[in-house]
Design a protein around this motif. Structure first.
Motif, short mmCIF file in Angstrom:
data_model
loop_
_atom_site.label_atom_id
_atom_site.label_comp_id
_atom_site.label_asym_id
_atom_site.label_seq_id
_atom_site.Cartn_x
_atom_site.Cartn_y
_atom_site.Cartn_z
N ALA A 257 -43.75 38.39 34.60
CA ALA A 257 -43.65 37.82 33.25
C ALA A 257 -45.03 37.81 32.60
N PHE A 258 -45.17 38.58 31.52
CA PHE A 258 -46.44 38.70 30.81
C PHE A 258 -46.45 37.79 29.59
N HIS A 259 -47.41 36.88 29.55
CA HIS A 259 -47.56 35.99 28.39
C HIS A 259 -48.02 36.78 27.16
N GLY A 260 -47.98 36.15 26.01
CA GLY A 260 -48.46 36.77 24.79
C GLY A 260 -49.92 36.44 24.52
N CYS A 261 -50.44 36.94 23.41
CA CYS A 261 -51.80 36.60 22.99
C CYS A 261 -51.91 35.09 22.77
N LYS A 262 -53.04 34.53 23.14
CA LYS A 262 -53.31 33.09 22.98
C LYS A 262 -52.32 32.23 23.75
N GLN A 263 -51.66 32.82 24.75
CA GLN A 263 -50.68 32.08 25.53
C GLN A 263 -51.06 32.05 27.01
N ASN A 264 -52.26 32.51 27.33
CA ASN A 264 -52.74 32.47 28.71
C ASN A 264 -53.07 31.04 29.10
N ALA A 265 -53.29 30.82 30.38
CA ALA A 265 -53.50 29.46 30.88
C ALA A 265 -54.77 28.82 30.31
N ASP A 266 -55.79 29.63 30.05
CA ASP A 266 -57.01 29.07 29.44
C ASP A 266 -56.72 28.49 28.06
N ALA A 267 -55.72 29.03 27.37
CA ALA A 267 -55.40 28.59 26.01
C ALA A 267 -54.33 27.49 25.98
N VAL A 268 -53.31 27.60 26.83
CA VAL A 268 -52.18 26.67 26.73
C VAL A 268 -51.92 25.91 28.02
N GLY A 269 -52.87 25.98 28.97
CA GLY A 269 -52.63 25.33 30.25
C GLY A 269 -51.46 25.98 30.97
N GLU A 270 -50.60 25.18 31.60
CA GLU A 270 -49.47 25.72 32.35
C GLU A 270 -48.16 25.69 31.55
N ALA A 271 -48.29 25.64 30.22
CA ALA A 271 -47.08 25.57 29.39
C ALA A 271 -46.18 26.78 29.60
N PHE A 272 -46.74 27.99 29.56
CA PHE A 272 -45.91 29.18 29.70
C PHE A 272 -45.33 29.27 31.10
N VAL A 273 -46.14 29.06 32.12
CA VAL A 273 -45.67 29.25 33.48
C VAL A 273 -44.72 28.14 33.93
N ASN A 274 -44.76 26.99 33.28
CA ASN A 274 -43.88 25.89 33.66
C ASN A 274 -42.69 25.70 32.73
N ASP A 275 -42.89 25.97 31.43
CA ASP A 275 -41.91 25.52 30.44
C ASP A 275 -41.13 26.63 29.76
N ALA A 276 -41.44 27.89 30.03
CA ALA A 276 -40.73 28.99 29.36
C ALA A 276 -39.28 29.09 29.82
N GLY A 277 -38.96 28.54 30.98
CA GLY A 277 -37.59 28.53 31.48
C GLY A 277 -37.31 29.52 32.58
N PHE A 278 -38.28 30.37 32.91
CA PHE A 278 -38.04 31.38 33.94
C PHE A 278 -37.84 30.77 35.32
N ASN A 279 -38.56 29.71 35.65
CA ASN A 279 -38.55 29.20 37.02
C ASN A 279 -37.19 28.65 37.44
N ARG A 280 -36.53 27.95 36.54
CA ARG A 280 -35.23 27.37 36.93
C ARG A 280 -34.19 28.47 37.14
N TRP A 281 -34.28 29.54 36.36
CA TRP A 281 -33.35 30.66 36.59
C TRP A 281 -33.75 31.48 37.81
N ALA A 282 -35.03 31.49 38.11
CA ALA A 282 -35.47 32.17 39.33
C ALA A 282 -34.81 31.56 40.56
N ASP A 283 -34.63 30.24 40.56
CA ASP A 283 -33.94 29.58 41.66
C ASP A 283 -32.50 30.08 41.79
N VAL A 284 -31.82 30.24 40.65
CA VAL A 284 -30.42 30.65 40.65
C VAL A 284 -30.27 32.07 41.19
#
Length: 338
Positions: A257-284
């Motif tokens: 999963a590739f984030h967008g511009c200004k969406q890397n962890a230095d810019a948004v913390g763990e918002a993309f990696v935690n809150d985009a919704g991929f992880n809960r579906w990864a479990d399924v």
């Protein structure tokens, strides 16, 4: 020297900045090469299509959110900012498909037959003022041109989901007042679970509904996978999500999963990696999610920490020899992709 390094890392930690020395390498897992996909938003969508075309034998399927067609920028920033974002003039799908076929024939990118049984899902919002809808629509035409001109690709599935109303962001299942805006962290509260639809498009109907993720989000040292030691212009630390069964050594799929511009962890913390919704579906779906992270720079000029889709990392940026494409291949191989 070890003492000084540790001291510096301690200072970085106190200030909230990651230190590569504290992050371990990627775990070695059992991955199923028949269950692999790439996905991305904006510059991450461009990076996803570059990975798919450069290495179709590894990444036959791609989900592209608010992105344009492969090869659009042709190594030119002015073209990237005009044709490939604003659609003025619109990209030429037929010409780009013909160029991709030439590059595949020369070995610059992978053999297109690798896409034969792949899936391409294109999601873009009607209110996107950053990447014009016509650009994303051209991406659908690009893949259709490839499919219709190559007998080996007649089974390639292309889905153009462009009828939804949202701005330049990744829609998430929660609702709020930013669906029509493009604001940090670029996760639009639209009441539409884009991550869930991406998983469905890439891997089929889910066996059950998703719930809160129960796996483990780990940090890893990205510098360990520099191809030949070359700087890939990435952050020191990336992330990988391991569903419970995958961490327990079950054979699992993989999504990068590739984030967008200004969406890397230095810019948004763990918002993309935690809150985009991929992880809960990864479990399924029992799919590991790799979240590589870029870094902002002034030399080369990339102040918004975009993935390289116009050539800041070198002329071969979107080929099999690109430093970022090779980094991704090295990382997924280290993770266990055969």
């Amino acid at each position: 020297m070890r003492y000084l390094t540790g001291l510096l890392c301690g200072v970085f930690l106190l200030s909230g900045v990651a230190c590569a020395d504290e992050a371990p390498p990627l775990p070695k897992l059992k991955l199923d090469p028949a269950k692999v996909a790439v996905a991305g938003l904006s510059s991450g969508a461009y990076m996803a299509t570059q990975m798919q075309l450069a290495y179709p034998e590894l990444f036959p399927s791609a989900a592209l959110v608010a992105g344009g067609p492969f090869g659009c920028a042709a190594g030119r920033l002015d073209l990237a900012l005009s044709t490939c974002m604003k659609g003025v003039p619109a990209p030429d799908a037929a010409a780009l498909a013909a160029k991709a076929k030439q590059r595949a024939a020369s070995g610059d990118i992978g053999a297109l037959k690798g896409l034969a049984h792949g899936q391409v899902y294109l999601l873009h919002g009607k209110d996107d003022a950053v990447v014009a809808p016509v650009v994303a629509e051209t991406t659908a035409r690009f893949y259709e041109q490839l499919r219709d001109s190559e007998p080996a690709l007649k089974s390639l599935k292309v889905t153009d989901d462009g009828g939804r109303v949202f701005a330049h962001n990744l829609p998430i299942a929660a609702t709020g007042d930013d669906c029509d805006k493009s604001v940090s962290p670029y996760l639009g509260h639209c009441g539409f679970d884009a991550a869930g639809e991406i998983f469905r498009q890439m891997f089929g109907k889910p066996a059950r509904d998703a719930s809160a993720p129960k796996g483990e989000l780990r940090r890893f040292n990205q510098d360990a996978y520099r191809p030949g030691g070359a700087d890939a212009f990435l952050a020191p630390t990336g992330y990988v999500y391991l569903p419970p069964d995958c961490a327990a050594r079950k054979r699992c799929g993989l999504m990068v999963a590739f984030h967008g511009c200004k969406q890397n962890a230095d810019a948004v913390g763990e918002a993309f990696v935690n809150d985009a919704g991929f992880n809960r579906w990864a479990d399924v779906y029992d799919v590991v999610v790799l979240y590589p992270q870029t870094r902002a720079s002034t030399a080369p000029m990339n102040p918004q920490a975009c993935w390289d889709w116009w050539g800041y990392s070198g002329d071969n940026y979107d080929s099999r020899q690109g430093v970022q494409t090779r980094w991704v291949v090295d990382a997924v191989k280290a993770l266990g992709l055969p």
